[in-house]
Design a protein around this motif. Structure first.
Motif, PDB file in Angstrom:
ATOM      1  N   VAL A   1       0.866  -1.182   0.000  1.00  0.00           N
ATOM      2  CA  VAL A   1       0.000   0.000   0.000  1.00  0.00           C
ATOM      3  C   VAL A   1       0.898   1.226   0.000  1.00  0.00           C
ATOM      4  CG1 VAL A   1      -1.772   1.235   1.239  1.00  0.00           C
ATOM      5  CG2 VAL A   1      -1.737  -1.251   1.299  1.00  0.00           C
ATOM      6  N   ALA A   2       0.721   2.067  -0.982  1.00  0.00           N
ATOM      7  CA  ALA A   2       1.558   3.273  -1.051  1.00  0.00           C
ATOM      8  C   ALA A   2       1.224   4.197   0.104  1.00  0.00           C
ATOM      9  CB  ALA A   2       1.317   3.986  -2.379  1.00  0.00           C
ATOM     10  N   TYR A   3       2.204   4.927   0.535  1.00  0.00           N
ATOM     11  CA  TYR A   3       2.019   5.850   1.671  1.00  0.00           C
ATOM     12  C   TYR A   3       0.898   6.838   1.396  1.00  0.00           C
ATOM     13  CZ  TYR A   3       2.972   9.500   5.069  1.00  0.00           C
ATOM     14  OH  TYR A   3       2.846  10.433   6.061  1.00  0.00           O
ATOM     15  N   SER A   4       0.916   7.352   0.164  1.00  0.00           N
ATOM     16  CA  SER A   4      -0.089   8.371  -0.128  1.00  0.00           C
ATOM     17  C   SER A   4      -1.496   7.812  -0.039  1.00  0.00           C
ATOM     18  CB  SER A   4       0.156   8.957  -1.514  1.00  0.00           C
ATOM     19  OG  SER A   4       0.201   7.926  -2.456  1.00  0.00           O
ATOM     20  N   ARG A   5      -1.625   6.473  -0.181  1.00  0.00           N
ATOM     21  CA  ARG A   5      -2.962   5.897  -0.077  1.00  0.00           C
ATOM     22  C   ARG A   5      -3.344   5.601   1.353  1.00  0.00           C
ATOM     23  NH1 ARG A   5      -3.779   1.450  -4.739  1.00  0.00           N
ATOM     24  NH2 ARG A   5      -4.800   2.845  -6.201  1.00  0.00           N
ATOM     25  N   SER A   6      -2.337   5.378   2.190  1.00  0.00           N
ATOM     26  CA  SER A   6      -2.672   4.981   3.553  1.00  0.00           C
ATOM     27  C   SER A   6      -2.966   6.187   4.433  1.00  0.00           C
ATOM     28  CB  SER A   6      -1.532   4.166   4.159  1.00  0.00           C
ATOM     29  OG  SER A   6      -0.395   4.996   4.271  1.00  0.00           O
ATOM     30  N   THR A   7      -2.472   7.342   4.057  1.00  0.00           N
ATOM     31  CA  THR A   7      -2.779   8.528   4.861  1.00  0.00           C
ATOM     32  C   THR A   7      -4.029   9.188   4.320  1.00  0.00           C
ATOM     33  OG1 THR A   7      -1.545   9.980   3.443  1.00  0.00           O
ATOM     34  CG2 THR A   7      -0.356   8.938   5.245  1.00  0.00           C
ATOM     35  N   GLY A   8      -4.521  10.125   5.040  1.00  0.00           N
ATOM     36  CA  GLY A   8      -5.746  10.769   4.601  1.00  0.00           C
ATOM     37  C   GLY A   8      -5.502  12.013   3.762  1.00  0.00           C
ATOM     38  N   GLU A   9      -4.232  12.238   3.387  1.00  0.00           N
ATOM     39  CA  GLU A   9      -3.944  13.537   2.772  1.00  0.00           C
ATOM     40  C   GLU A   9      -4.670  13.726   1.457  1.00  0.00           C
ATOM     41  OE1 GLU A   9       0.346  13.277   2.357  1.00  0.00           O
ATOM     42  OE2 GLU A   9       0.094  12.756   0.257  1.00  0.00           O
ATOM     43  N   ASN A  10      -4.864  12.643   0.745  1.00  0.00           N
ATOM     44  CA  ASN A  10      -5.504  12.805  -0.553  1.00  0.00           C
ATOM     45  C   ASN A  10      -6.982  13.121  -0.453  1.00  0.00           C
ATOM     46  OD1 ASN A  10      -3.383  12.682  -2.195  1.00  0.00           O
ATOM     47  ND2 ASN A  10      -3.634  10.547  -2.802  1.00  0.00           N
ATOM     48  N   GLU A  11      -7.562  12.847   0.690  1.00  0.00           N
ATOM     49  CA  GLU A  11      -8.988  13.126   0.782  1.00  0.00           C
ATOM     50  C   GLU A  11      -9.269  14.606   0.784  1.00  0.00           C
ATOM     51  OE1 GLU A  11      -9.566  10.470   3.991  1.00  0.00           O
ATOM     52  OE2 GLU A  11      -9.046   9.036   2.413  1.00  0.00           O
ATOM     53  N   GLN A  12      -8.275  15.400   1.239  1.00  0.00           N
ATOM     54  CA  GLN A  12      -8.516  16.840   1.254  1.00  0.00           C
ATOM     55  C   GLN A  12      -8.297  17.457  -0.109  1.00  0.00           C
ATOM     56  OE1 GLN A  12      -5.659  17.494   4.096  1.00  0.00           O
ATOM     57  NE2 GLN A  12      -6.847  16.389   5.634  1.00  0.00           N
ATOM     58  N   VAL A  13      -7.649  16.722  -0.941  1.00  0.00           N
ATOM     59  CA  VAL A  13      -7.306  17.273  -2.246  1.00  0.00           C
ATOM     60  C   VAL A  13      -8.318  16.786  -3.267  1.00  0.00           C
ATOM     61  CG1 VAL A  13      -5.572  17.184  -4.043  1.00  0.00           C
ATOM     62  CG2 VAL A  13      -4.878  17.404  -1.672  1.00  0.00           C
ATOM     63  N   SER A  14      -8.793  17.675  -4.075  1.00  0.00           N
ATOM     64  CA  SER A  14      -9.834  17.285  -5.030  1.00  0.00           C
ATOM     65  C   SER A  14      -9.248  16.346  -6.072  1.00  0.00           C
ATOM     66  CB  SER A  14     -10.397  18.519  -5.708  1.00  0.00           C
ATOM     67  OG  SER A  14      -9.421  19.037  -6.603  1.00  0.00           O
ATOM     68  N   ARG A  15     -10.162  15.604  -6.699  1.00  0.00           N
ATOM     69  CA  ARG A  15      -9.676  14.616  -7.652  1.00  0.00           C
ATOM     70  C   ARG A  15      -9.009  15.261  -8.841  1.00  0.00           C
ATOM     71  NH1 ARG A  15     -13.301   9.616  -8.713  1.00  0.00           N
ATOM     72  NH2 ARG A  15     -14.892  10.789  -7.676  1.00  0.00           N
ATOM     73  N   SER A  16      -9.552  16.384  -9.226  1.00  0.00           N
ATOM     74  CA  SER A  16      -8.964  17.088 -10.359  1.00  0.00           C
ATOM     75  C   SER A  16      -7.535  17.506 -10.034  1.00  0.00           C
ATOM     76  CB  SER A  16      -9.843  18.292 -10.680  1.00  0.00           C
ATOM     77  OG  SER A  16      -9.163  19.183 -11.477  1.00  0.00           O
ATOM     78  N   GLN A  17      -7.346  17.965  -8.817  1.00  0.00           N
ATOM     79  CA  GLN A  17      -6.005  18.389  -8.455  1.00  0.00           C
ATOM     80  C   GLN A  17      -5.081  17.189  -8.353  1.00  0.00           C
ATOM     81  OE1 GLN A  17      -5.894  20.776  -4.942  1.00  0.00           O
ATOM     82  NE2 GLN A  17      -3.698  21.093  -5.045  1.00  0.00           N
ATOM     83  N   GLN A  18      -5.629  16.095  -7.834  1.00  0.00           N
ATOM     84  CA  GLN A  18      -4.802  14.888  -7.746  1.00  0.00           C
ATOM     85  C   GLN A  18      -4.356  14.451  -9.123  1.00  0.00           C
ATOM     86  OE1 GLN A  18      -6.439  11.545  -5.661  1.00  0.00           O
ATOM     87  NE2 GLN A  18      -7.355  12.868  -4.116  1.00  0.00           N
ATOM     88  N   ARG A  19      -5.286  14.538 -10.066  1.00  0.00           N
ATOM     89  CA  ARG A  19      -4.939  14.149 -11.420  1.00  0.00           C
ATOM     90  C   ARG A  19      -3.824  15.032 -11.948  1.00  0.00           C
ATOM     91  NH1 ARG A  19      -9.526  15.285 -14.573  1.00  0.00           N
ATOM     92  NH2 ARG A  19     -10.619  13.924 -13.137  1.00  0.00           N
ATOM     93  N   GLY A  20      -3.988  16.337 -11.689  1.00  0.00           N
ATOM     94  CA  GLY A  20      -2.971  17.276 -12.151  1.00  0.00           C
ATOM     95  C   GLY A  20      -1.616  16.988 -11.536  1.00  0.00           C
TER      96      GLY A  20
END
Lengths: 321, 421
Positions: free
Chosen positions: B53-72
């Motif tokens: 499991v990648a670190y970025s997936r195990s933490t909650g940090e991506n939940e605050q970031v919109s999907r569009s921004q994540q894609r970018g």
């Protein structure tokens, strides 16, 4: 020549005292080339500033321009009054980009505070002389470090009256006015010969008149945009003519809120400019991307003017009010 | 798929991650067997199929970031990897993207613009680290057009208030020339066309510096100048064999696109070299032309500083002429000061002998296309009376209105009626 040097020293002393933005290391100009433009009013010490802060490469013709906005208020006012008086009789045509601003802002003229660093202080003045203006000076400076740039012989800049070839020429003025009544664009397009109206393309009537040669966009709300005039007065006259045309077509048009929105002038300094050097020394104001556009975009802070500077020495000045 | 899992049923390695009712499963794409189900309790053999499991997936940090921004942000990282940039660049570029994303104007922009923004962030990062990346390269990689890119780039530089240094010419020469396929023997490359990389690089660099000093680079796109310089450098290293090769063929052999302005840059560079050659005693007698001067480029480059100084003089006013020429001034002299005032720029050139010529950018040497006369002095005050007759000239008479309406109706009828058979 000696007199000018004396005035130069006089001015420099005054400047170093009051203006700590001016770096001591500014290259001093020694008048080199004889200057056969008439020296206007050299008895007025303030008038001789020009040479100093800008490394003017112009050897002849001369830039009128005395932008005194960096001086403390009392000096500025005094000179402005004098020059305003003088400029009444002068050719209004040569009243360039700065003049309306300077006249309008006379009262609110803040001082020096170029608020930017020293190099900008020396370069961001449009040498303003109501009557002539040429904000072109600062462009070619090359700082002492770059041999490429060449420090041109500094000629004492005596402000020159109109008739000098290096004064920026106004190319376009954009102004707006309010006719204060709702308009039926179809009716206007039908009854006016000089109007075109294509609602599918644009929701305004495009009207043109021959004298002064201008184009106007007239909207159904009664607002109007007038473009193409070569001076502020011509723009005002043209806008009034459009209002008269609309009046004659049967609408209760008035002429309110006439305002100049933008002025564009152009000028040629006749010597090549090292844009890559300029962007190094004036990084905060310049944007030079040769991959995108061949000119350098210089956003002057005071006065708020944008200049497009090209390698051939041609400069386009534009400013929004 | 990496991970080395094998399906226990059919033994294939084609395992795909799939989400079944939000539970991620590892499924064999051949036989459909579910390999793992992500349950808490697993047998020993199952554990071999678990994924990291990648670190970025195990933490909650991506939940605050919109999907569009994540894609970018993912695109930014991908672009950095494709360009093989150092890893520090990636972080900086990502930071810029995040910063840009905070502005509402960017958040609400179209996807196309966000895509281009990715390129802008990477470009700014490279420029700040003096990594020579051109906008053309990025546009090609992003399949974006330059107009869109330039608008977004200027906007983002202004928005973030960044100081972006200029493209570093020397580094660009090195990376661009290294991409030429001339340094190794290949079946498509004739033996005599192969060249040593270092020699060609150093000579190209010298020619580009020469072009820079003589006003051929300012205001122009840097790449065509480098192409022209590389071509001349390559030719001059073995003129006898290579003079017959044209610029277009050279680019094809080197597997490089020929930029359109390169041929005119080439002509300008040759003109400069010819003028320099006129100052070399042993070349004066040879009466060189654009082809033969290539053979002597090495000599010219060796003495280029002196030659530029001698071959190009500033244009001087008649008044100043005697003083200036007597002064033995330094290298600055020849490089771009033409005190041309008095519109006497044309005069010195005509009156002087072949050398020295004025050192000016090519756009100033060409005669002006049209002379714009100064507008006549106008005494308009803006408040004059406007005569009725003047206004009436713009209005249609009732008769004209009727004619116009009739013509309009006829025109519409003509367009709307079907064509006669």
């Amino acid at each position: 020549m000696e007199r000018e040097e004396r005035y130069l020293e006089l001015y420099l002393d005054r400047c170093t005292a009051q203006d700590d933005l001016a770096p001591p290391g500014l290259p001093l100009l020694s008048p080199v080339a004889p200057y056969d433009v008439y020296i206007y009013n050299s008895s007025h010490p303030e008038a001789v500033f020009n040479p100093h802060l800008e490394e003017v490469k112009e050897t002849s013709g001369g830039f009128s321009s005395v932008d005194l906005s960096f001086l403390p208020d009392e000096l500025t006012q005094e000179n402005k009054d004098q020059t305003v008086l003088r400029s009444k009789g002068e050719d209004e045509e040569n009243c360039k980009t700065q003049s309306p601003q300077s006249k309008l802002l006379l009262s609110s003229q803040q001082d020096v505070g170029l608020g930017s660093n020293s190099s900008s202080s020396s370069n961001s003045h449009s040498r303003l002389h109501p009557g002539d203006a040429d904000s072109v000076q600062h462009s070619p400076e090359k700082p002492d470090t770059l041999p490429l740039g060449s420090i041109a012989p500094m000629t004492p800049m005596a402000p020159v009256s109109e008739g000098s070839e290096f004064v920026p020429q106004l190319q376009n003025i954009v102004s707006t006015a309010n006719l204060a009544c709702k308009l039926d664009l179809k009716k206007i397009a039908l009854h006016a010969k000089n109007a075109e109206y294509n609602p599918k393309r644009f929701a305004a009537v495009i009207m043109r008149i021959r004298e002064p040669r201008t184009t106007a966009l007239i909207f159904s709300s009664g607002k109007m945009v007038c473009t193409g005039a070569k001076s502020e007065e011509q723009s005002r006259l043209a806008a009034r003519k459009y209002a008269r045309v609309v009046q004659k077509l049967g609408f209760p048009a008035r002429f309110l809120d006439f305002k100049i929105q933008n002025m564009v002038g152009s000028c040629d300094v006749r010597f090549p400019i090292r844009l890559e050097g300029l962007v190094l020394t004036h990084q905060q104001f310049s944007s030079y991307e040769p991959e995108l556009f061949p000119g350098l975009i210089y956003r002057m802070v005071k006065p708020r003017i944008v200049l497009l500077i090209f390698v051939s020495g041609k400069v386009v000045l534009t400013g929004k009010f | 798929m990496p991970g080395g899992g094998r399906c226990p049923d059919c033994g294939s390695t084609e395992l795909v991650e799939d989400a079944h009712y939000t539970q991620s499963q590892l499924v064999c794409s051949d036989c459909g067997c579910v390999v793992t189900e992500g349950v808490l309790t697993t047998t020993f053999s199952d554990e071999g199929n678990l994924r990291e499991v990648a670190y970025s997936r195990s933490t909650g940090e991506n939940e605050q970031v919109s999907r569009s921004q994540q894609r970018g942000l993912r695109r930014v990282r991908d672009l950095c990897r494709v360009l093989q940039l150092p890893s520090t660049f990636e972080e900086t570029a990502v930071a810029y993207y995040q910063k840009a994303y905070q502005h509402p104007g960017i958040r609400a922009a179209r996807l196309q613009k966000k895509e281009v923004l990715v390129g802008c962030c990477v470009l700014i990062t490279c420029r700040q680290h003096n990594w020579p990346l051109t906008m053309g390269t990025i546009c090609t990689l992003l399949y974006a057009d330059l107009d869109m890119f330039s608008g977004t780039y200027m906007q983002i530089v202004k928005l973030l208030g960044l100081d972006v240094p200029s493209l570093c010419l020397a580094d660009l020469v090195k990376t661009y020339c290294s991409s030429f396929k001339l340094f190794q023997a290949s079946p498509s490359l004739p033996a005599k066309y192969m060249e040593d990389k270092e020699k060609m690089l150093s000579r190209t660099l010298q020619l580009v510096e020469l072009a820079d000093e003589t006003w051929l680079v300012t205001g122009r796109h840097p790449l065509p100048v480098i192409t022209a310089a590389a071509f001349l450098a390559w030719q001059s290293l073995q003129p006898s064999a290579r003079l017959t090769c044209s610029l277009a063929r050279f680019c094809k052999l080197a597997n490089v696109d020929l930029p359109y302005p390169a041929s005119s840059r080439l002509q300008e560079l040759l003109a400069v070299l010819l003028r320099m050659a006129e100052q070399l005693a042993w070349l004066q007698v040879l009466k060189l032309d654009k082809r033969s001067v290539v053979k002597h480029i090495s000599d010219l480059l060796q003495h280029r500083h002196t030659l530029i100084r001698k071959a190009f003089r500033e244009g001087t006013l008649e008044v100043e002429a005697p003083e200036k020429e007597l002064q033995g001034r330094g290298p600055r002299q020849g490089q771009g000061k033409e005190e041309v005032g008095n519109s006497a720029s044309e005069l010195p050139e005509g009156k002087r002998p072949a050398s020295p010529a004025l050192l000016l950018p090519p756009c100033m040497l060409k005669p002006p296309k049209r002379v714009c006369p100064a507008p006549p002095a106008s005494t308009v005050t803006g408040d004059e009376n406007i005569s009725d007759s003047e206004i009436e000239q713009y209005l249609r008479t009732p008769q004209e209105v009727r004619d116009f309406l009739r013509a309009q109706a006829a025109g519409q009828a003509a367009t709307s009626s079907p064509n006669p058979p």
